[in-house]
Design an enzyme around this catalytic site. Structure first.
Site, PDB file in Angstrom:
ATOM      1  N   HIS A  57     -83.757 -35.252  83.695  1.00  0.00           N
ATOM      2  CA  HIS A  57     -84.612 -35.944  82.729  1.00  0.00           C
ATOM      3  C   HIS A  57     -85.380 -36.983  83.527  1.00  0.00           C
ATOM      4  O   HIS A  57     -85.017 -38.152  83.579  1.00  0.00           O
ATOM      5  CB  HIS A  57     -83.808 -36.582  81.604  1.00  0.00           C
ATOM      6  CG  HIS A  57     -84.675 -37.374  80.671  1.00  0.00           C
ATOM      7  ND1 HIS A  57     -85.793 -36.832  80.065  1.00  0.00           N
ATOM      8  CD2 HIS A  57     -84.630 -38.665  80.272  1.00  0.00           C
ATOM      9  CE1 HIS A  57     -86.387 -37.753  79.331  1.00  0.00           C
ATOM     10  NE2 HIS A  57     -85.706 -38.884  79.450  1.00  0.00           N
ATOM     11  N   ASP A  59     -88.826 -38.871  84.158  1.00  0.00           N
ATOM     12  CA  ASP A  59     -90.102 -39.202  83.526  1.00  0.00           C
ATOM     13  C   ASP A  59     -91.259 -39.014  84.499  1.00  0.00           C
ATOM     14  O   ASP A  59     -91.253 -39.552  85.608  1.00  0.00           O
ATOM     15  CB  ASP A  59     -90.084 -40.650  83.051  1.00  0.00           C
ATOM     16  CG  ASP A  59     -89.047 -40.879  81.970  1.00  0.00           C
ATOM     17  OD1 ASP A  59     -89.189 -40.278  80.896  1.00  0.00           O
ATOM     18  OD2 ASP A  59     -88.094 -41.644  82.210  1.00  0.00           O
ATOM     19  N   ASP A 181     -85.990 -36.796  74.589  1.00  0.00           N
ATOM     20  CA  ASP A 181     -86.350 -38.209  74.707  1.00  0.00           C
ATOM     21  C   ASP A 181     -87.625 -38.604  73.970  1.00  0.00           C
ATOM     22  O   ASP A 181     -88.218 -39.621  74.283  1.00  0.00           O
ATOM     23  CB  ASP A 181     -86.499 -38.567  76.195  1.00  0.00           C
ATOM     24  CG  ASP A 181     -86.439 -40.080  76.426  1.00  0.00           C
ATOM     25  OD1 ASP A 181     -85.776 -40.772  75.642  1.00  0.00           O
ATOM     26  OD2 ASP A 181     -87.059 -40.561  77.385  1.00  0.00           O
TER      27      ASP A 181
END
Length: 220
Positions: A57, A59, A181
């Site tokens: 995960h 970004d 998210d």
């Protein structure tokens, strides 16, 4: 694997305790020894089965620039170095064929990929074809669902999937949507994933009212 490192949360602690209970309750045929695990047991109806899914995960730009996230720079803002995550994942998968990992963000993976020698690329292709390394969602990033226009969502997914098809062939085609998210969900995202041929969708942050209803009805 996340791009930031934090202290262990109560949820993580609970999972670790659950895993310890599972290990203690596991039948002897699994031959569990300290420091070793096995994936040969399969689910059982008489115990709580916990599925641990190692995943990325990372970004694609948030608190730092994309370059800073990838290179591991400016860690005074956030501890994140995506290139090192990929390096360590590949090493860990090669070291133990029982291990599996899922990768999400093609913006980072493609950058890492183009920096590798052909021998490393062949090694990673073998991990993908064996099922140890799986791509899910596999857009350029895990897009937001509120602010982008639908064309933007389609284009960024297309960009990531074209990379996978070109470098790994049809066997790397993703089958799972992955939205863990975003701050809210749109009906279009579910429609898009269905039209893309995905057969499942994992998401986080459901509306609290929806969660209360599902908890009461035991439909979570």
């Amino acid at each position: 694997v996340h791009g930031e490192f934090k202290s262990m949360s109560p949820t993580v602690c609970a999972v670790i305790v659950a895993l310890a209970v599972l290990a203690a309750a596991a039948p002897s045929r699994l031959k569990l020894t300290p420091g070793h695990y096995t994936t040969a047991g399969g689910p059982r109806n008489d115990i709580l089965n916990v599925h641990v899914v190692p995943h990325t995960h990372d970004d694609v730009g948030w608190l730092k620039t994309v370059d800073e996230y990838y290179m591991g720079a400016n860690n005074s803002i956030q501890n994140a170095g995506v290139q090192y995550i990929i390096d360590s994942v590949v090493q860990s998968l090669v070291a133990n064929p029982d291990r599996k990992f899922i990768y999400v963000e093609i913006a980072f993976f493609s950058r890492w990929w183009y920096e590798q020698e052909e021998t490393m690329k062949d090694l990673v292709r073998s991990l993908v074809h064996s099922g140890q390394l799986e791509f899910i969602n596999a857009g350029w990033c895990m897009s937001d669902e509120a602010t982008p226009y639908y064309v933007d969502m389609i284009d960024q997914q297309t960009l990531g999937h074209q990379f996978l098809l070109r470098e790994f062939g049809p066997s790397a085609t993703p089958h799972t949507g992955w939205q863990i998210d975003p701050f809210g969900h749109s009906s279009f995202m579910a429609t898009l994933y269905a039209l893309m041929g995905f057969n499942s969708w994992f998401f986080g942050r459901i509306d609290y009212q929806d969660m209360l209803v599902r908890e009461a009805a035991l439909t979570l």
